[in-house]
Design a protein around this motif. Sequence first.
Motif, PDB file in Angstrom:
ATOM      1  N   PRO A 175       0.825  -1.205   0.000  1.00  0.00           N
ATOM      2  CA  PRO A 175       0.000   0.000   0.000  1.00  0.00           C
ATOM      3  C   PRO A 175       0.859   1.255   0.000  1.00  0.00           C
ATOM      4  CG  PRO A 175       0.009  -1.019   2.177  1.00  0.00           C
ATOM      5  CD  PRO A 175       0.730  -1.951   1.247  1.00  0.00           C
ATOM      6  N   GLU A 176       0.355   2.266  -0.684  1.00  0.00           N
ATOM      7  CA  GLU A 176       1.099   3.523  -0.747  1.00  0.00           C
ATOM      8  C   GLU A 176       0.979   4.257   0.575  1.00  0.00           C
ATOM      9  OE1 GLU A 176       0.349   6.033  -4.067  1.00  0.00           O
ATOM     10  OE2 GLU A 176      -0.043   4.331  -5.373  1.00  0.00           O
ATOM     11  N   ILE A 177       2.084   4.803   1.011  1.00  0.00           N
ATOM     12  CA  ILE A 177       2.085   5.590   2.234  1.00  0.00           C
ATOM     13  C   ILE A 177       1.925   7.046   1.844  1.00  0.00           C
ATOM     14  CG2 ILE A 177       3.416   6.290   4.244  1.00  0.00           C
ATOM     15  CD1 ILE A 177       4.795   3.565   4.118  1.00  0.00           C
ATOM     16  N   VAL A 178       0.831   7.637   2.313  1.00  0.00           N
ATOM     17  CA  VAL A 178       0.540   9.020   1.985  1.00  0.00           C
ATOM     18  C   VAL A 178       0.955   9.883   3.163  1.00  0.00           C
ATOM     19  CG1 VAL A 178      -1.275  10.655   1.400  1.00  0.00           C
ATOM     20  CG2 VAL A 178      -1.401   8.304   0.558  1.00  0.00           C
ATOM     21  N   ALA A 179       1.768  10.871   2.902  1.00  0.00           N
ATOM     22  CA  ALA A 179       2.215  11.773   3.964  1.00  0.00           C
ATOM     23  C   ALA A 179       1.061  12.694   4.333  1.00  0.00           C
ATOM     24  CB  ALA A 179       3.415  12.586   3.504  1.00  0.00           C
ATOM     25  N   GLU A 180       0.643  12.622   5.593  1.00  0.00           N
ATOM     26  CA  GLU A 180      -0.432  13.476   6.053  1.00  0.00           C
ATOM     27  C   GLU A 180       0.112  14.865   6.350  1.00  0.00           C
ATOM     28  OE1 GLU A 180      -2.684  11.921   9.260  1.00  0.00           O
ATOM     29  OE2 GLU A 180      -2.707   9.911   8.431  1.00  0.00           O
ATOM     30  N   THR A 181      -0.744  15.837   6.129  1.00  0.00           N
ATOM     31  CA  THR A 181      -0.326  17.178   6.485  1.00  0.00           C
ATOM     32  C   THR A 181      -0.375  17.315   7.995  1.00  0.00           C
ATOM     33  OG1 THR A 181      -2.591  17.982   6.273  1.00  0.00           O
ATOM     34  CG2 THR A 181      -1.191  18.147   4.330  1.00  0.00           C
ATOM     35  N   THR A 182       0.627  17.931   8.515  1.00  0.00           N
ATOM     36  CA  THR A 182       0.685  18.091   9.956  1.00  0.00           C
ATOM     37  C   THR A 182       0.596  19.562  10.303  1.00  0.00           C
ATOM     38  OG1 THR A 182       3.089  18.165   9.891  1.00  0.00           O
ATOM     39  CG2 THR A 182       2.081  16.027  10.284  1.00  0.00           C
ATOM     40  N   GLY A 183      -0.010  19.826  11.428  1.00  0.00           N
ATOM     41  CA  GLY A 183      -0.122  21.191  11.903  1.00  0.00           C
ATOM     42  C   GLY A 183       1.028  21.522  12.829  1.00  0.00           C
ATOM     43  N   PHE A 184       0.855  22.566  13.591  1.00  0.00           N
ATOM     44  CA  PHE A 184       1.935  22.999  14.469  1.00  0.00           C
ATOM     45  C   PHE A 184       1.880  22.310  15.824  1.00  0.00           C
ATOM     46  CE2 PHE A 184      -1.559  25.997  14.844  1.00  0.00           C
ATOM     47  CZ  PHE A 184      -1.760  26.051  16.215  1.00  0.00           C
ATOM     48  N   LEU A 185       0.780  21.602  16.132  1.00  0.00           N
ATOM     49  CA  LEU A 185       0.720  20.871  17.396  1.00  0.00           C
ATOM     50  C   LEU A 185       1.608  19.639  17.309  1.00  0.00           C
ATOM     51  CD1 LEU A 185      -3.110  21.073  18.169  1.00  0.00           C
ATOM     52  CD2 LEU A 185      -1.278  22.358  19.246  1.00  0.00           C
ATOM     53  N   PRO A 186       2.333  19.320  18.383  1.00  0.00           N
ATOM     54  CA  PRO A 186       3.295  18.206  18.316  1.00  0.00           C
ATOM     55  C   PRO A 186       2.662  16.824  18.474  1.00  0.00           C
ATOM     56  CG  PRO A 186       3.389  19.239  20.459  1.00  0.00           C
ATOM     57  CD  PRO A 186       2.440  20.058  19.628  1.00  0.00           C
ATOM     58  N   ILE A 187       1.323  16.744  18.444  1.00  0.00           N
ATOM     59  CA  ILE A 187       0.641  15.462  18.580  1.00  0.00           C
ATOM     60  C   ILE A 187      -0.352  15.303  17.443  1.00  0.00           C
ATOM     61  CG2 ILE A 187       0.879  15.283  21.083  1.00  0.00           C
ATOM     62  CD1 ILE A 187      -1.915  16.462  21.361  1.00  0.00           C
ATOM     63  N   GLU A 188      -0.742  14.065  17.184  1.00  0.00           N
ATOM     64  CA  GLU A 188      -1.745  13.797  16.163  1.00  0.00           C
ATOM     65  C   GLU A 188      -3.117  14.074  16.762  1.00  0.00           C
ATOM     66  OE1 GLU A 188      -3.389  10.011  13.631  1.00  0.00           O
ATOM     67  OE2 GLU A 188      -1.306  10.023  14.286  1.00  0.00           O
ATOM     68  N   THR A 189      -3.882  14.939  16.113  1.00  0.00           N
ATOM     69  CA  THR A 189      -5.172  15.335  16.655  1.00  0.00           C
ATOM     70  C   THR A 189      -6.242  15.313  15.578  1.00  0.00           C
ATOM     71  OG1 THR A 189      -4.735  17.664  16.194  1.00  0.00           O
ATOM     72  CG2 THR A 189      -4.161  16.874  18.386  1.00  0.00           C
ATOM     73  N   ASN A 190      -7.496  15.232  16.022  1.00  0.00           N
ATOM     74  CA  ASN A 190      -8.618  15.462  15.125  1.00  0.00           C
ATOM     75  C   ASN A 190      -9.266  16.774  15.551  1.00  0.00           C
ATOM     76  OD1 ASN A 190     -10.166  14.896  17.395  1.00  0.00           O
ATOM     77  ND2 ASN A 190     -10.634  12.817  16.759  1.00  0.00           N
ATOM     78  N   TRP A 191     -10.376  17.143  14.926  1.00  0.00           N
ATOM     79  CA  TRP A 191     -10.966  18.455  15.209  1.00  0.00           C
ATOM     80  C   TRP A 191     -11.472  18.540  16.640  1.00  0.00           C
ATOM     81  CZ3 TRP A 191     -15.907  19.226  16.824  1.00  0.00           C
ATOM     82  CH2 TRP A 191     -16.788  18.168  16.670  1.00  0.00           C
ATOM     83  N   PHE A 192     -11.976  17.437  17.190  1.00  0.00           N
ATOM     84  CA  PHE A 192     -12.492  17.480  18.557  1.00  0.00           C
ATOM     85  C   PHE A 192     -11.365  17.652  19.572  1.00  0.00           C
ATOM     86  CE2 PHE A 192     -14.101  15.760  22.538  1.00  0.00           C
ATOM     87  CZ  PHE A 192     -15.273  16.482  22.659  1.00  0.00           C
ATOM     88  N   ASP A 193     -10.217  17.014  19.329  1.00  0.00           N
ATOM     89  CA  ASP A 193      -9.058  17.204  20.207  1.00  0.00           C
ATOM     90  C   ASP A 193      -8.614  18.667  20.208  1.00  0.00           C
ATOM     91  OD1 ASP A 193      -8.997  14.474  20.732  1.00  0.00           O
ATOM     92  OD2 ASP A 193      -7.581  14.084  19.099  1.00  0.00           O
ATOM     93  N   ARG A 194      -8.590  19.256  19.023  1.00  0.00           N
ATOM     94  CA  ARG A 194      -8.177  20.662  18.934  1.00  0.00           C
ATOM     95  C   ARG A 194      -9.200  21.585  19.589  1.00  0.00           C
ATOM     96  NH1 ARG A 194      -6.607  18.537  13.820  1.00  0.00           N
ATOM     97  NH2 ARG A 194      -8.485  19.345  12.850  1.00  0.00           N
ATOM     98  N   LEU A 195     -10.491  21.235  19.485  1.00  0.00           N
ATOM     99  CA  LEU A 195     -11.526  22.002  20.173  1.00  0.00           C
ATOM    100  C   LEU A 195     -11.343  21.910  21.684  1.00  0.00           C
ATOM    101  CD1 LEU A 195     -14.225  23.604  20.046  1.00  0.00           C
ATOM    102  CD2 LEU A 195     -15.372  21.392  20.194  1.00  0.00           C
TER     103      LEU A 195
END
Length: 83
Positions: free
Chosen positions: A20-40
């Motif tokens: 499977p192809e590995i797609v590089a996800e765009t990362t924000g400035f937070l040092p952890i992996e988050t979704n919209w609810f985590d950021r809220l």
Amino acid sequence: MGNHHQEPLISALLNEEDAPEIVAETTGFLPIETNWFDRLFISVVIWIALSLFWFRFMEPMGLSIWISNAIAAALAFIIIRKG
């Protein structure tokens, strides 16, 4: 004991073109992996902390809490959108 079948791992059977192809996800400035609810949630915690700081140190100097709310709202927008 038991009859354990010695089967190779599925990844050992894959060819490079089947992998499977590995797609590089765009990362924000937070040092952890988050979704919209985590950021809220992070934004709400920052809002509360900033309000408490403001009540303790800034409001006795005459600055309104609405300034703190405006700063927290701007930070929340940035964190949720880009974080």
